[in-house]
Design a protein around this motif. Structure first.
Motif, PDB file in Angstrom:
ATOM      1  N   UNK A 195       0.831  -1.201   0.000  1.00 27.03           N
ATOM      2  CA  UNK A 195       0.000   0.000   0.000  1.00 27.03           C
ATOM      3  C   UNK A 195       0.863   1.247   0.000  1.00 27.03           C
ATOM      4  N   UNK A 196       1.887   1.250   0.856  1.00 25.52           N
ATOM      5  CA  UNK A 196       2.762   2.410   0.940  1.00 25.52           C
ATOM      6  C   UNK A 196       3.515   2.625  -0.373  1.00 25.52           C
ATOM      7  N   UNK A 197       3.978   1.540  -0.987  1.00 25.86           N
ATOM      8  CA  UNK A 197       4.687   1.645  -2.267  1.00 25.86           C
ATOM      9  C   UNK A 197       3.791   2.231  -3.350  1.00 25.86           C
ATOM     10  N   UNK A 198       2.502   1.912  -3.293  1.00 28.60           N
ATOM     11  CA  UNK A 198       1.576   2.412  -4.312  1.00 28.60           C
ATOM     12  C   UNK A 198       1.263   3.893  -4.150  1.00 28.60           C
ATOM     13  N   UNK A 199       1.702   4.489  -3.041  1.00 32.01           N
ATOM     14  CA  UNK A 199       1.451   5.919  -2.825  1.00 32.01           C
ATOM     15  C   UNK A 199       2.509   6.805  -3.470  1.00 32.01           C
ATOM     16  N   UNK A 200       3.542   6.205  -4.050  1.00 31.04           N
ATOM     17  CA  UNK A 200       4.612   6.992  -4.687  1.00 31.04           C
ATOM     18  C   UNK A 200       4.057   7.792  -5.864  1.00 31.04           C
ATOM     19  N   UNK A 201       4.506   9.035  -6.021  1.00 31.79           N
ATOM     20  CA  UNK A 201       4.025   9.870  -7.136  1.00 31.79           C
ATOM     21  C   UNK A 201       4.672   9.469  -8.467  1.00 31.79           C
ATOM     22  N   UNK A 202       4.171   8.417  -9.064  1.00 33.10           N
ATOM     23  CA  UNK A 202       4.733   7.916 -10.318  1.00 33.10           C
ATOM     24  C   UNK A 202       4.271   8.762 -11.498  1.00 33.10           C
ATOM     25  N   UNK A 203       5.043   8.769 -12.575  1.00 35.16           N
ATOM     26  CA  UNK A 203       4.602   9.463 -13.787  1.00 35.16           C
ATOM     27  C   UNK A 203       3.303   8.865 -14.314  1.00 35.16           C
ATOM     28  N   UNK A 204       2.482   9.679 -14.961  1.00 40.46           N
ATOM     29  CA  UNK A 204       1.210   9.213 -15.506  1.00 40.46           C
ATOM     30  C   UNK A 204       1.439   8.020 -16.431  1.00 40.46           C
ATOM     31  N   UNK A 205       0.661   6.972 -16.213  1.00 37.37           N
ATOM     32  CA  UNK A 205       0.757   5.790 -17.062  1.00 37.37           C
ATOM     33  C   UNK A 205       1.646   4.698 -16.510  1.00 37.37           C
ATOM     34  N   UNK A 206       2.503   5.032 -15.531  1.00 36.48           N
ATOM     35  CA  UNK A 206       3.354   4.013 -14.913  1.00 36.48           C
ATOM     36  C   UNK A 206       2.543   3.262 -13.861  1.00 36.48           C
ATOM     37  N   UNK A 207       2.657   1.946 -13.824  1.00 43.32           N
ATOM     38  CA  UNK A 207       1.775   1.115 -13.015  1.00 43.32           C
ATOM     39  C   UNK A 207       2.202   1.013 -11.552  1.00 43.32           C
ATOM     40  N   UNK A 208       1.306   1.436 -10.656  1.00 42.34           N
ATOM     41  CA  UNK A 208       1.531   1.259  -9.220  1.00 42.34           C
ATOM     42  C   UNK A 208       1.429  -0.212  -8.839  1.00 42.34           C
ATOM     43  N   UNK A 209       0.643  -0.991  -9.583  1.00 37.38           N
ATOM     44  CA  UNK A 209       0.563  -2.426  -9.331  1.00 37.38           C
ATOM     45  C   UNK A 209       1.944  -3.058  -9.484  1.00 37.38           C
ATOM     46  N   UNK A 210       2.629  -2.721 -10.575  1.00 36.94           N
ATOM     47  CA  UNK A 210       3.972  -3.266 -10.806  1.00 36.94           C
ATOM     48  C   UNK A 210       4.948  -2.745  -9.768  1.00 36.94           C
ATOM     49  N   UNK A 211       4.887  -1.453  -9.472  1.00 35.90           N
ATOM     50  CA  UNK A 211       5.787  -0.843  -8.488  1.00 35.90           C
ATOM     51  C   UNK A 211       5.666  -1.528  -7.123  1.00 35.90           C
ATOM     52  N   UNK A 212       4.446  -1.899  -6.761  1.00 35.69           N
ATOM     53  CA  UNK A 212       4.202  -2.502  -5.452  1.00 35.69           C
ATOM     54  C   UNK A 212       4.273  -4.028  -5.479  1.00 35.69           C
ATOM     55  N   UNK A 213       4.515  -4.610  -6.648  1.00 37.26           N
ATOM     56  CA  UNK A 213       4.600  -6.070  -6.757  1.00 37.26           C
ATOM     57  C   UNK A 213       3.271  -6.761  -6.531  1.00 37.26           C
ATOM     58  N   UNK A 214       2.200  -6.153  -7.014  1.00 35.63           N
ATOM     59  CA  UNK A 214       0.858  -6.681  -6.786  1.00 35.63           C
ATOM     60  C   UNK A 214       0.251  -7.252  -8.059  1.00 35.63           C
ATOM     61  N   UNK A 215      -0.474  -8.338  -7.898  1.00 26.69           N
ATOM     62  CA  UNK A 215      -1.222  -8.913  -9.012  1.00 26.69           C
ATOM     63  C   UNK A 215      -2.598  -8.281  -9.080  1.00 26.69           C
ATOM     64  N   UNK A 216      -3.091  -8.108 -10.300  1.00 24.96           N
ATOM     65  CA  UNK A 216      -4.446  -7.620 -10.509  1.00 24.96           C
ATOM     66  C   UNK A 216      -5.389  -8.807 -10.678  1.00 24.96           C
ATOM     67  N   UNK A 217      -6.636  -8.615 -10.293  1.00 31.33           N
ATOM     68  CA  UNK A 217      -7.683  -9.606 -10.520  1.00 31.33           C
ATOM     69  C   UNK A 217      -8.857  -8.902 -11.178  1.00 31.33           C
ATOM     70  N   UNK A 218      -9.568  -9.624 -12.028  1.00 31.07           N
ATOM     71  CA  UNK A 218     -10.696  -9.042 -12.740  1.00 31.07           C
ATOM     72  C   UNK A 218     -11.888  -8.853 -11.810  1.00 31.07           C
ATOM     73  N   UNK A 219     -12.642  -7.803 -12.074  1.00 30.02           N
ATOM     74  CA  UNK A 219     -13.903  -7.584 -11.377  1.00 30.02           C
ATOM     75  C   UNK A 219     -15.040  -8.142 -12.217  1.00 30.02           C
ATOM     76  N   UNK A 220     -16.244  -8.137 -11.668  1.00 30.08           N
ATOM     77  CA  UNK A 220     -17.410  -8.704 -12.354  1.00 30.08           C
ATOM     78  C   UNK A 220     -18.255  -7.650 -13.041  1.00 30.08           C
TER      79      UNK A 220
END
Length: 200
Positions: free
Chosen positions: A89-114
């Protein structure tokens, strides 16, 4: 002590306001931009505001990617932050450039919603799929628009990890739900007690 917020002359090293209004649940908001690129950001000005229908809100200081995305798509997901996910969560708060993935930065997998296109955090104990009801830019007492945006959403679907359920309830001490206390301080729910409401 006493101080007026117009002058903020409290004389303290740190502003106490955020610490007074605490603990606050963290809205870990995932969205897609208009081009389908994912974004993930934590917001500590977040809460549930209605249960029928279920609604949540979060507030952004500044017009950030999350607000832009919810206005473009009309959707977002609120992911529950557990103690185990605190560093991500803390890693995802970094001010990344637009378009750069916070999921990747934080080492998180995405899951699909319904029901919404935005992804959720796969490791989150629970996630709320939301449709945007309103995006509000409030004005202050003088009528001056603030640099804050409030997003109000209706929860249309809920994901809960079955491992986090115990006796028909979300196991709060097992999940250790994280909250913001102000400053750089956080807390995890490690103890729960019940209070029966008084009868008329």
């Amino acid at each position: 002590m006493f101080y007026e917020t117009a002058t903020n002359d409290h004389g303290l090293k740190f502003n106490p306001f955020k610490a007074i209004v605490a603990p606050r649940p963290i809205g870990w908001i995932s969205t897609l931009d208009a081009d389908g690129k994912p974004n993930l950001a934590p917001y500590s000005f977040f809460n549930a505001v209605s249960d029928a229908p279920p609604m949540v809100m979060f507030s952004s200081s500044g017009y950030k990617d999350t607000v832009s995305n919810v206005e473009a798509t009309g959707e977002f997901v609120c992911n529950l932050v557990s103690f185990a996910l605190r560093d991500a969560m803390n890693a995802s708060s970094a001010p990344l450039p637009h378009g750069e993935s916070e999921f990747e930065r934080a080492g998180l997998e995405m899951a699909a919603c319904k029901l919404v296109k935005a992804p959720r955090v796969a490791a989150a104990p629970a996630a709320l799929e939301c449709k945007v009801l309103q995006v509000i830019r409030p004005s202050d007492l003088d009528g001056t628009p603030t640099n804050s945006w409030i997003v109000l959403g209706q929860v249309v679907a809920v994901h809960i990890d079955d491992a986090c359920l115990k006796d028909g309830r979300l196991d709060m001490t097992g999940v250790q739900h994280l909250s913001r206390l102000g400053y750089m301080d956080y807390a995890a729910v490690t103890e729960v007690f019940e209070l029966a409401r008084p009868k008329a």
